[in-house]
Design a protein around this motif. Sequence first.
Motif, PDB file in Angstrom:
ATOM      1  N   VAL A  33      27.043  71.754  72.583  1.00 58.39           N
ATOM      2  CA  VAL A  33      26.116  72.010  71.474  1.00 58.39           C
ATOM      3  C   VAL A  33      24.705  71.570  71.849  1.00 58.39           C
ATOM      4  O   VAL A  33      23.726  72.280  71.596  1.00 58.39           O
ATOM      5  CB  VAL A  33      26.582  71.286  70.191  1.00 58.39           C
ATOM      6  CG1 VAL A  33      25.505  71.338  69.116  1.00 58.39           C
ATOM      7  CG2 VAL A  33      27.866  71.910  69.667  1.00 58.39           C
ATOM      8  N   LEU A  34      24.594  70.388  72.480  1.00 59.73           N
ATOM      9  CA  LEU A  34      23.280  69.890  72.883  1.00 59.73           C
ATOM     10  C   LEU A  34      22.617  70.821  73.890  1.00 59.73           C
ATOM     11  O   LEU A  34      21.417  71.108  73.807  1.00 59.73           O
ATOM     12  CB  LEU A  34      23.406  68.487  73.480  1.00 59.73           C
ATOM     13  CG  LEU A  34      23.836  67.372  72.520  1.00 59.73           C
ATOM     14  CD1 LEU A  34      23.941  66.050  73.266  1.00 59.73           C
ATOM     15  CD2 LEU A  34      22.870  67.243  71.354  1.00 59.73           C
ATOM     16  N   ILE A  35      23.409  71.330  74.845  1.00 58.50           N
ATOM     17  CA  ILE A  35      22.875  72.250  75.855  1.00 58.50           C
ATOM     18  C   ILE A  35      22.422  73.550  75.194  1.00 58.50           C
ATOM     19  O   ILE A  35      21.360  74.104  75.514  1.00 58.50           O
ATOM     20  CB  ILE A  35      23.925  72.534  76.948  1.00 58.50           C
ATOM     21  CG1 ILE A  35      24.184  71.263  77.765  1.00 58.50           C
ATOM     22  CG2 ILE A  35      23.474  73.666  77.855  1.00 58.50           C
ATOM     23  CD1 ILE A  35      25.306  71.393  78.770  1.00 58.50           C
ATOM     24  N   THR A  36      23.236  74.029  74.244  1.00 54.17           N
ATOM     25  CA  THR A  36      22.891  75.260  73.516  1.00 54.17           C
ATOM     26  C   THR A  36      21.569  75.109  72.771  1.00 54.17           C
ATOM     27  O   THR A  36      20.773  76.050  72.689  1.00 54.17           O
ATOM     28  CB  THR A  36      24.010  75.617  72.525  1.00 54.17           C
ATOM     29  OG1 THR A  36      25.234  75.799  73.238  1.00 54.17           O
ATOM     30  CG2 THR A  36      23.671  76.900  71.774  1.00 54.17           C
ATOM     31  N   LEU A  37      21.345  73.925  72.238  1.00 57.87           N
ATOM     32  CA  LEU A  37      20.116  73.658  71.496  1.00 57.87           C
ATOM     33  C   LEU A  37      18.933  73.359  72.416  1.00 57.87           C
ATOM     34  O   LEU A  37      17.817  73.124  71.944  1.00 57.87           O
ATOM     35  CB  LEU A  37      20.322  72.483  70.539  1.00 57.87           C
ATOM     36  CG  LEU A  37      21.300  72.726  69.373  1.00 57.87           C
ATOM     37  CD1 LEU A  37      21.547  71.433  68.622  1.00 57.87           C
ATOM     38  CD2 LEU A  37      20.740  73.793  68.433  1.00 57.87           C
ATOM     39  N   GLY A  38      19.201  73.328  73.722  1.00 57.51           N
ATOM     40  CA  GLY A  38      18.138  73.089  74.678  1.00 57.51           C
ATOM     41  C   GLY A  38      17.741  71.640  74.816  1.00 57.51           C
ATOM     42  O   GLY A  38      16.628  71.331  75.269  1.00 57.51           O
ATOM     43  N   VAL A  39      18.641  70.735  74.452  1.00 50.85           N
ATOM     44  CA  VAL A  39      18.339  69.300  74.512  1.00 50.85           C
ATOM     45  C   VAL A  39      18.629  68.776  75.914  1.00 50.85           C
ATOM     46  O   VAL A  39      19.682  69.059  76.497  1.00 50.85           O
ATOM     47  CB  VAL A  39      19.179  68.518  73.482  1.00 50.85           C
ATOM     48  CG1 VAL A  39      18.917  67.022  73.613  1.00 50.85           C
ATOM     49  CG2 VAL A  39      18.848  68.991  72.083  1.00 50.85           C
ATOM     50  N   ARG A  40      17.709  67.998  76.447  1.00 49.90           N
ATOM     51  CA  ARG A  40      17.946  67.330  77.725  1.00 49.90           C
ATOM     52  C   ARG A  40      18.486  65.930  77.425  1.00 49.90           C
ATOM     53  O   ARG A  40      17.736  65.008  77.127  1.00 49.90           O
ATOM     54  CB  ARG A  40      16.651  67.242  78.524  1.00 49.90           C
ATOM     55  CG  ARG A  40      16.133  68.601  78.974  1.00 49.90           C
ATOM     56  CD  ARG A  40      14.864  68.456  79.794  1.00 49.90           C
ATOM     57  NE  ARG A  40      14.378  69.763  80.250  1.00 49.90           N
ATOM     58  CZ  ARG A  40      13.270  69.918  80.965  1.00 49.90           C
ATOM     59  NH1 ARG A  40      12.544  68.850  81.305  1.00 49.90           N
ATOM     60  NH2 ARG A  40      12.887  71.133  81.338  1.00 49.90           N
ATOM     61  N   ALA A  41      19.793  65.812  77.503  1.00 49.57           N
ATOM     62  CA  ALA A  41      20.442  64.563  77.107  1.00 49.57           C
ATOM     63  C   ALA A  41      20.706  63.638  78.286  1.00 49.57           C
ATOM     64  O   ALA A  41      21.450  62.668  78.158  1.00 49.57           O
ATOM     65  CB  ALA A  41      21.765  64.877  76.408  1.00 49.57           C
ATOM     66  N   VAL A  42      20.091  63.926  79.438  1.00 44.35           N
ATOM     67  CA  VAL A  42      20.370  63.139  80.642  1.00 44.35           C
ATOM     68  C   VAL A  42      20.044  61.663  80.439  1.00 44.35           C
ATOM     69  O   VAL A  42      20.818  60.776  80.796  1.00 44.35           O
ATOM     70  CB  VAL A  42      19.581  63.695  81.847  1.00 44.35           C
ATOM     71  CG1 VAL A  42      19.799  62.805  83.066  1.00 44.35           C
ATOM     72  CG2 VAL A  42      20.020  65.119  82.151  1.00 44.35           C
ATOM     73  N   VAL A  43      18.874  61.398  79.853  1.00 36.22           N
ATOM     74  CA  VAL A  43      18.454  60.008  79.665  1.00 36.22           C
ATOM     75  C   VAL A  43      19.437  59.270  78.756  1.00 36.22           C
ATOM     76  O   VAL A  43      19.829  58.128  79.033  1.00 36.22           O
ATOM     77  CB  VAL A  43      17.032  59.952  79.075  1.00 36.22           C
ATOM     78  CG1 VAL A  43      16.653  58.512  78.746  1.00 36.22           C
ATOM     79  CG2 VAL A  43      16.029  60.546  80.048  1.00 36.22           C
ATOM     80  N   LEU A 160      31.850  57.800  73.688  1.00 40.55           N
ATOM     81  CA  LEU A 160      31.314  58.939  72.945  1.00 40.55           C
ATOM     82  C   LEU A 160      30.557  58.461  71.711  1.00 40.55           C
ATOM     83  O   LEU A 160      29.517  59.016  71.354  1.00 40.55           O
ATOM     84  CB  LEU A 160      32.445  59.890  72.545  1.00 40.55           C
ATOM     85  CG  LEU A 160      32.028  61.135  71.752  1.00 40.55           C
ATOM     86  CD1 LEU A 160      30.990  61.930  72.524  1.00 40.55           C
ATOM     87  CD2 LEU A 160      33.240  61.997  71.439  1.00 40.55           C
ATOM     88  N   GLY A 161      31.078  57.417  71.059  1.00 38.19           N
ATOM     89  CA  GLY A 161      30.383  56.878  69.902  1.00 38.19           C
ATOM     90  C   GLY A 161      29.008  56.343  70.274  1.00 38.19           C
ATOM     91  O   GLY A 161      28.039  56.495  69.514  1.00 38.19           O
ATOM     92  N   ILE A 162      28.918  55.720  71.450  1.00 37.62           N
ATOM     93  CA  ILE A 162      27.627  55.197  71.922  1.00 37.62           C
ATOM     94  C   ILE A 162      26.645  56.353  72.150  1.00 37.62           C
ATOM     95  O   ILE A 162      25.480  56.299  71.732  1.00 37.62           O
ATOM     96  CB  ILE A 162      27.809  54.393  73.227  1.00 37.62           C
ATOM     97  CG1 ILE A 162      28.642  53.131  72.960  1.00 37.62           C
ATOM     98  CG2 ILE A 162      26.452  54.016  73.819  1.00 37.62           C
ATOM     99  CD1 ILE A 162      29.006  52.383  74.225  1.00 37.62           C
ATOM    100  N   VAL A 163      27.130  57.416  72.812  1.00 37.95           N
ATOM    101  CA  VAL A 163      26.266  58.573  73.075  1.00 37.95           C
ATOM    102  C   VAL A 163      25.779  59.182  71.761  1.00 37.95           C
ATOM    103  O   VAL A 163      24.583  59.449  71.580  1.00 37.95           O
ATOM    104  CB  VAL A 163      27.026  59.638  73.908  1.00 37.95           C
ATOM    105  CG1 VAL A 163      26.183  60.906  74.032  1.00 37.95           C
ATOM    106  CG2 VAL A 163      27.361  59.097  75.282  1.00 37.95           C
TER     107      VAL A 163
END
Length: 301
Positions: A33-43, A160-163
């Motif tokens: 979902v994050l990738i679909t929304l274009g979010v860079r969640a690497v950090v 996962l909860g932390i993320v």
Amino acid sequence: MAQTRFAPDRGLTRRMVVTMFLLGLLYVVFVAVLITLGVRAVVVLVIAGAILLVQYFMSDRIALFAMHGRVVSPQEAPELHGMIDRLCALADMPKPRVAIADSDVPNAFATGRNQKNSVVCVTTGLLRRVDGGELEGVLAHEMSHVAHRDVAVMTIASFLGIVAGLMTRVALYSGLGGRGRDDRGGLPIGLIILLVSALVYAVSFLLTRALSRYRELAADRAGALLTQRPSALASALVKISGEMARIPTRDLREAEPFNAFFFAPALSGKAGLAALFATHPPLERRLEQLSGISAQLGQGG
């Protein structure tokens, strides 16, 4: 689970596998979902991974520091060491470090990523309030957590909860809520991220809490079967729960954040919906299981 003489628990193993599978599936969907929304969640993933590693490798030190516990030698606590030596021989497992926390809250906890890097800690309040048989039951319960590698499992399960929690904070505090809209001109992307992250956090929280409650029942069962004295463990549970009511509320609230580690929760939630958020099963459920084990062993109720 490492090879010990603690009674195997297929129910615990199944629940661990199912919980990990569901959390993994939830994680994959969340990242998609994050990738679909274009979010860079690497950090966020890097930060969450760092937190996970610190928890995994330093859980024993963190818990002892937070609870003001200190490792004691056999000369300082000969009876406590002797009891743990006996349980280690019964369970055929390495001896954990032994610690005492200066707290009037009657409790105990075990932590550490594996049997060779573990510590079992009891409070001074517990030592003052229980007899030898009851203390042995509590220690057997805690050492079962070590044998089942519960701390490592729960640490990984919390990833996962932390993320999701971090993503929620990013969405709240970085101004994402008003930035951009989806392709259909709907809600702002930041708001979608916030809602999805909050939902993922809630589901992962409920899954890990459900696993935690069963984990406590499994430790009660394994500890009772190891010592062959379920009635002593039941007596300790009743005594500790009763003594909690005499501890000042302020002290209990200070200890409450560590409920997931404790033998018995410092503050128990009420029945009903609140039970879904509890780290431990109700006292009545734990006593019912121990009574059933007593009957199986031919010791009566």
